[in-house]
Design a protein around this motif. Structure first.
Motif, mmCIF file in Angstrom:
data_model
loop_
_atom_site.group_PDB
_atom_site.id
_atom_site.type_symbol
_atom_site.label_atom_id
_atom_site.label_comp_id
_atom_site.label_asym_id
_atom_site.label_seq_id
_atom_site.Cartn_x
_atom_site.Cartn_y
_atom_site.Cartn_z
ATOM 1 N N CYS A 66 0.834 -1.205 0.000
ATOM 2 C CA CYS A 66 0.000 0.000 0.000
ATOM 3 C C CYS A 66 0.865 1.249 0.000
ATOM 4 C CB CYS A 66 -0.938 -0.002 1.209
ATOM 5 S SG CYS A 66 -2.219 -1.294 1.125
ATOM 6 N N GLY A 67 2.029 1.159 0.626
ATOM 7 C CA GLY A 67 3.010 2.233 0.527
ATOM 8 C C GLY A 67 2.566 3.563 1.071
ATOM 9 N N LYS A 121 -12.200 0.398 -10.024
ATOM 10 C CA LYS A 121 -11.930 -0.059 -8.664
ATOM 11 C C LYS A 121 -12.433 -1.474 -8.446
ATOM 12 C CE LYS A 121 -12.328 1.608 -3.897
ATOM 13 N NZ LYS A 121 -12.866 2.714 -3.057
ATOM 14 N N TYR A 122 -11.627 -2.262 -7.724
ATOM 15 C CA TYR A 122 -11.998 -3.621 -7.330
ATOM 16 C C TYR A 122 -11.889 -3.716 -5.806
ATOM 17 C CZ TYR A 122 -11.703 -5.057 -12.199
ATOM 18 O OH TYR A 122 -11.914 -5.183 -13.549
ATOM 19 N N GLU A 180 -2.826 1.831 -6.504
ATOM 20 C CA GLU A 180 -3.662 2.365 -5.420
ATOM 21 C C GLU A 180 -4.263 1.244 -4.573
ATOM 22 O OE1 GLU A 180 -6.448 5.464 -6.130
ATOM 23 O OE2 GLU A 180 -5.054 6.637 -7.358
ATOM 24 N N PHE A 181 -3.388 0.428 -4.027
ATOM 25 C CA PHE A 181 -3.824 -0.629 -3.113
ATOM 26 C C PHE A 181 -4.219 0.015 -1.780
ATOM 27 C CE2 PHE A 181 -1.165 -2.644 -6.235
ATOM 28 C CZ PHE A 181 -1.807 -3.850 -6.478
ATOM 29 N N ASN A 182 -5.320 -0.458 -1.214
ATOM 30 C CA ASN A 182 -5.832 0.172 -0.002
ATOM 31 C C ASN A 182 -6.324 -0.896 0.973
ATOM 32 O OD1 ASN A 182 -6.536 2.255 1.714
ATOM 33 N ND2 ASN A 182 -8.540 2.566 0.780
ATOM 34 N N LYS A 201 -7.704 10.566 0.398
ATOM 35 C CA LYS A 201 -8.342 9.243 0.320
ATOM 36 C C LYS A 201 -9.480 9.117 1.324
ATOM 37 C CE LYS A 201 -6.373 5.895 3.501
ATOM 38 N NZ LYS A 201 -5.816 4.565 3.636
ATOM 39 N N TYR A 202 -9.476 9.973 2.345
ATOM 40 C CA TYR A 202 -10.533 9.931 3.350
ATOM 41 C C TYR A 202 -11.737 10.789 2.971
ATOM 42 C CZ TYR A 202 -7.354 7.556 6.540
ATOM 43 O OH TYR A 202 -6.509 6.646 7.123
#
Length: 477
Positions: free
Chosen positions: A176-177, A220-221, A255-257, A286-287
């Motif tokens: 996610c970095g 998005k997935y 954009e891994f979350n 992102k929030y």
């Protein structure tokens, strides 16, 4: 004459036996080699290798498209698939593997193009088992040639397989970095991920209705943990279109979350541009759940002047006791309150300098306006000429006040104003500001007291060097 020495009978027999053995072994090896050749040629892997070598090693797109029967459809169709096969395998290694088959009579093989982070399944073929007339010999016939052109689905599946089929919580967190984007610590989140994936399986689905899924934008997935009928969000990733020449689209994951929605969740609303921190960490974009939320001020601004807009943040975290801090663009901390369960709303940064300069003036204007609307020729005589100097003569409000049918609504002998406050001064630009005025008009009639609570926001602008009221709003809490 020298007599020749005869070889002992034992050695004659031994040599003869060895010779016979060598001959027998040679014959046996010839028979074995032929048998092994027949055995190998009867194995599906032999035929699969032949098919792969014929069409894919090296790639012969025209031949494979023809085997799929696409050449018969149209020359245009055939060219499209030839171009696609060339595109998808460019700079990628072609491999194949056997996939699960419904029975032993039909075997299916998937062909993939591997390169970098991608492993794209782009074609497949089948082998059909054929038993000879003798009932024992077996051969395989190739068929069922197919081409898969849905690169997005293929790369999404590959991404899920790579990162979630054998889920490593630490590795995924690092992927996610964005350590600074999480409110909770790395250790706490990794522990949460391990606990969340300890039981149940992981699945994923495309979120076509996601706000980011727009033309030319990422798709998005969302990855879920499923345990029986219970399904919870665990993580997400997006596929971005790569810059490519030609009609075909290629994708890369990013954009891994991580979701922790099933823990503490709350929203924070603050004026747009303000900095919102939770537990000492500034919330990133992102929030943001919703942006540019207009306030009532936006309905009262002159042309070219912007009112106050809010940004709503959705925060999910493991800690159940968040520490929230909201700071204006000028670095001033602003107060906030819980407006409803798990919803916090901040006030704008109010202008204390304006308050000191105009509080008395706006209270005078509000009192005169209130007396004007409660006009009584015996007790409370206030004509329009006394109210007019506070209002912008070019505004609709001015004309509305001038033409109103003002009269007393309650008989009274005397009156007074109490609880007078002026606050919430907001400067929109150097020529426009607003403030909130509260006061109570008490009207006495004999032993009876009637009260009229007044709460309104006044909008003020510079008119030829003088600040005048051009609009107002009655506030109802």
């Amino acid at each position: 004459m020298v007599k020749k020495k005869q070889m002992p009978v034992f050695w004659k027999i031994y040599v003869a036996a060895c010779a016979i053995l060598v001959i027998a072994l040679g014959v046996w090896l010839v028979i074995l080699y032929g048998w092994l050749g027949e055995y190998e040629s009867s194995q599906p892997s032999y035929y699969a290798d032949k098919v792969f070598s014929e069409y894919f090693s090296p790639l012969d797109p025209e031949k494979y498209v023809d085997a799929c029967g696409l050449t018969k459809e149209s020359e245009k169709t055939a060219k499209y698939y030839v171009d696609y096969l060339t595109f998808v395998t460019d700079s990628r290694e072609i491999t194949y593997n056997k996939v699960t088959s419904a029975d032993d009579e039909t075997l299916k093989y998937m062909v993939s193009a591997t390169g970098g982070e991608s492993n794209i399944k782009f074609a497949s073929f089948e082998l059909y088992k054929k038993v000879g007339d003798d009932g024992e010999s077996v051969t395989y016939e190739a068929g069922g040639f197919e081409i898969y052109t849905d690169l997005e689905t293929a790369i999404a599946e590959n991404t899920f397989t790579k990162y979630f089929s054998s889920f490593d919580a630490s590795e995924y967190f690092d992927l996610c970095g964005n350590d600074g984007d999480f409110i909770d610590s790395r250790e706490d989140i990794i522990a949460y991920l391990k606990a969340a994936t300890a039981s149940g399986k992981l699945t994923y689905k495309r979120v076509s209705e996601d706000s980011d899924s727009v033309i030319g934008g990422p798709t998005k997935y969302i990855v879920f943990t499923t345990d029986g009928e219970k399904e919870e969000k665990l993580a997400s990733f997006k596929l971005f279109e790569k810059d490519t020449d030609g009609p075909f689209k290629d994708y890369e994951a990013g954009e891994f979350n991580i979701y922790i929605d099933n823990k503490t969740a709350f929203t924070v609303e603050a004026p747009k541009g303000y900095s919102v921190s939770v537990n000492g960490k500034v919330l990133s974009d992102k929030y943001i759940e919703e942006n540019d939320i207009p306030t009532d001020s936006c309905n009262h601004m002159p042309e070219g002047v912007s009112g106050i807009y809010y940004t709503k943040y959705l925060v999910t975290m493991l800690d159940k006791d968040p520490v929230i801090e909201i700071v204006s663009e000028d670095g001033v901390g602003v107060p906030f309150e819980m407006t409803e369960k798990n919803t916090y709303k901040a006030s704008p940064a109010y202008d204390t300098e304006l308050s000191g300069e105009y509080s008395e003036w706006v209270l005078e204007a509000a009192e005169l306006y209130a007396r004007y609307t409660q006009y009584d020729e015996k007790v409370n005589v206030v004509g329009f000429n006394k109210v007019a100097p506070y209002f912008d003569p070019s505004s609709e409000l001015y004309e509305s006040i001038r033409t109103m049918d003002n009269m007393f609504v309650q008989y009274y002998d005397s009156f007074e104003f109490t609880d007078k406050t002026a606050g919430e001064f907001v400067m929109y630009n150097k020529d426009t500001f607003s403030c909130r005025v509260k006061l109570t008009q008490l009207m006495y009639s004999g032993n009876d007291v009637y009260d009229d609570a007044i709460d309104m926001t006044l909008y003020v602008r510079n008119v030829d060097g003088e600040f005048l009221i051009y609009d107002m709003q009655v506030n109802v809490d």
